[in-house]
Scaffold this motif. Structure first.
Motif: not given
Length: 243
Positions: A118, A122, A234-235, A238, A241-243
């Motif tokens: 992960g 990012l 995951i992407l 992110t 705004g939750y990453g």
């Protein structure tokens, strides 16, 4: 061979029986391939080391099968039919749901460790991100080999000792999933529950397409789709705004 007439190879002598020494050779080269996957990036830093490790991870167990079975080394692989593909794709989201459900339970009783992939995702963008995701496909094929070859070895051993077929399949299915989970211990900071329960549960589900189709391409499709969906989640989180 039609999908409905397929059976698990090697354990019953179809297309050839692998001897005890043959299995030892196959499993030794399988272990060597896994060691290469882990060690090559540190011995040869950069993309070259990673690619060499992945290549050996896939090729060494195939070499072992070639040595043990001759021209029948590819008996786990069949030209994928539409049925093989859709069964593989159907089990990808199911794997995510099952492993997420188990993860919730594990997190309630103890800490877990994040998958380092992960963090890598990012940091990448554009072509580098696309290349990284595409490069996971051959490694996931290797992960199928590192699961299904021990499954077939266990199935052979149990069948040789006259275990009923259903019992032999069940024990080999669970045993190979436990091994797969154990191989991920270092990835998850030696969290036993996370490796054996979360990863092991995911592996149980990912193996089902192979149990149904007897075709390694089907479980490979499930594995690739599962991981790529996970990457996408995951992407997306992110980006939101939750990453």
């Amino acid at each position: 061979m039609q999908a409905s007439h397929r059976d698990f190879p090697f354990y019953g002598g179809d297309p050839v029986r692998i001897s005890l020494w043959g299995w030892l050779v196959v499993l030794a080269l399988l272990a060597a391939g896994f060691a290469a996957l882990l060690l090559s990036p540190s011995l040869l830093p950069g993309r070259l080391g990673g690619w060499i490790g992945v290549g050996l991870f896939v090729l060494l167990p195939m070499l072992g099968l070639r040595m043990a079975t001759g021209r029948h080394w590819a008996a786990m692989f069949h030209p994928p039919t539409a049925r093989d593909v859709w069964i593989g794709l159907a089990f990808a989201p199911l794997t995510l749901l099952m492993s997420a459900a188990v993860a919730v339970g594990v997190m309630r009783v103890g800490l877990t460790s994040a998958n380092p992939v992960g963090a890598i995702l990012l940091k990448l963008q554009g072509a580098d991100l696309a290349l990284f995701v595409a490069a996971t496909a051959p490694q996931l094929l290797g992960e199928e080999l590192v699961t299904i070859i021990p499954f077939l070895a266990l199935l052979t051993a149990l069948s040789t000792h006259k275990a009923p077929r259903k019992v032999a399949i069940l024990v080999a299915w669970i045993g190979s999933a436990a091994l797969f989970g154990a191989l991920h211990l270092s990835t998850y900071q030696w969290h036993l529950g996370q490796a054996l329960l979360i990863i092991g549960t995911a592996r149980l589900v990912l193996t089902i397409p192979y149990l149904i189709t007897k075709n390694l391409w089907s479980s490979t499709i499930a594995h690739i789709a599962n991981d790529w969906i996970g990457f996408g989640v995951i992407l997306l989180l992110t980006a939101l705004g939750y990453g």
